[in-house]
Scaffold this active site. Structure first.
Site, mmCIF file in Angstrom:
data_model
loop_
_atom_site.group_PDB
_atom_site.id
_atom_site.type_symbol
_atom_site.label_atom_id
_atom_site.label_comp_id
_atom_site.label_asym_id
_atom_site.label_seq_id
_atom_site.Cartn_x
_atom_site.Cartn_y
_atom_site.Cartn_z
ATOM 1 N N ASP A 42 36.282 35.031 34.126
ATOM 2 C CA ASP A 42 37.354 34.051 34.105
ATOM 3 C C ASP A 42 37.571 33.534 35.540
ATOM 4 O O ASP A 42 37.087 34.131 36.503
ATOM 5 C CB ASP A 42 38.617 34.710 33.547
ATOM 6 N N PHE A 43 38.313 32.440 35.673
ATOM 7 C CA PHE A 43 38.521 31.837 36.991
ATOM 8 C C PHE A 43 39.894 32.214 37.561
ATOM 9 O O PHE A 43 40.002 33.090 38.408
ATOM 10 C CB PHE A 43 38.362 30.312 36.905
ATOM 11 N N ASP A 44 40.964 31.594 37.074
ATOM 12 C CA ASP A 44 42.305 31.845 37.614
ATOM 13 C C ASP A 44 42.722 33.295 37.392
ATOM 14 O O ASP A 44 42.648 33.815 36.274
ATOM 15 C CB ASP A 44 43.320 30.932 36.930
ATOM 16 N N ASP A 226 41.751 38.095 33.084
ATOM 17 C CA ASP A 226 43.078 38.619 33.409
ATOM 18 C C ASP A 226 44.154 38.242 32.409
ATOM 19 O O ASP A 226 45.270 38.758 32.471
ATOM 20 C CB ASP A 226 43.513 38.091 34.782
#
Length: 274
Positions: A42-44, A226
């Site tokens: 995932d990114f953020d 997250d």
């Protein structure tokens, strides 16, 4: 190594995960034995820290560097995010990895064609929904709307409780007018996407099938995320599942505390595959 297609694997119950770096002696042999590691992140909140302003989130140069080095190790690498594909291409800028934007509704690499996992009619419908929401939410303090290729995000991090309730009511009204959509709650955000988009797991499965090779039983899937929207992948995958953030009830087997620890893991992974 077992199955690696998140659309076909069995479900996992919620539990208290182990800290990945503390369990490294258990994880390292699996990373070394695998014929190929398939890493999806995932990114953020995972690769990059969450910021008060979503538009200010950036990938740190050391993190970009280790991702680039991992891709050169012939690791199948993808960033799977609620972000738009255009945003990921602009701010990550790595050639040899996959990007899955809008929670898996659209995929592509840094250059080349885009692959949509939604039909043209669904893309048109999400466009209409985005326009209606923009009209309804215009001028609401603390409410932001982000229209992406195959989804719409409504951010409410800076909204008061009263404005948040008003925005949620407007959102529910628009959803009633636009059947066939689903609502995914995230961290201070509501994500709206076509009901046929099964989330990030579908995008990961699509990429894995595209890169299917002989001896796939020795391919190891690793996924880090997250948010609540990542739990669907944790529940249905086989491999190494890693929740990022404070230790909590999750379907992931392991956890890391922060993007800084994620970068430390990526460095260890690079060393393990050297």
């Amino acid at each position: 190594m077992g199955r690696v297609d998140p659309e076909k694997a069995g479900a996992t119950e919620l539990s208290r995960p182990r800290h990945l770096l503390a369990a490294w002696d258990e994880v390292l042999p699996r990373l070394r034995r695998a014929r190929r590691v398939c890493l999806f992140v995932d990114f953020d909140g995972t690769l990059a820290p969450i910021q008060p302003d979503p538009g200010s989130v950036r990938l740190a140069p050391p993190t970009r560097s280790v991702l680039n080095r991992l891709a050169r190790k012939k690791i199948l690498l993808g960033i799977v995010s609620g972000r738009s594909l255009a945003y990921l291409r602009r701010w990550v800028r790595l050639r040899d990895i996959w990007y899955a934007g809008s929670h898996g509704g659209i995929l592509g690499k840094q250059a080349g064609p885009r692959h949509f996992l939604v039909r043209p009619a669904e893309r048109a419908a999400i466009g209409r929904l985005g326009r209606r929401l923009a009209s309804r939410l215009a001028g609401m303090p603390g409410i932001g709307i982000h229209r992406k290729e195959t989804s719409v995000a409504v951010h409410y991090r800076f909204a008061s409780a009263r404005q948040r309730r008003a925005a949620r009511k407007a959102l529910e009204t628009v959803l009633q007018q636009c059947p066939g959509m689903q609502l995914l709650p995230g961290k201070k955000v509501w994500e709206i996407l076509p009901g046929t988009v099964a989330g990030k797991g579908r995008a990961i499965g699509w990429i894995l099938r595209r890169h299917r090779q002989a001896k796939d039983n020795r391919r190891l899937l690793v996924f880090l995320g997250d948010d609540a929207t990542d739990e669907q992948v944790f529940r249905t995958m086989q491999g190494i599942s890693i929740a990022v953030g404070k230790r909590r009830q999750t379907a992931a087997r392991y956890y890391l505390r922060s993007p800084a620890e994620v970068r430390a893991f990526l460095e260890r992974l690079h060393e393990a595959r050297s």
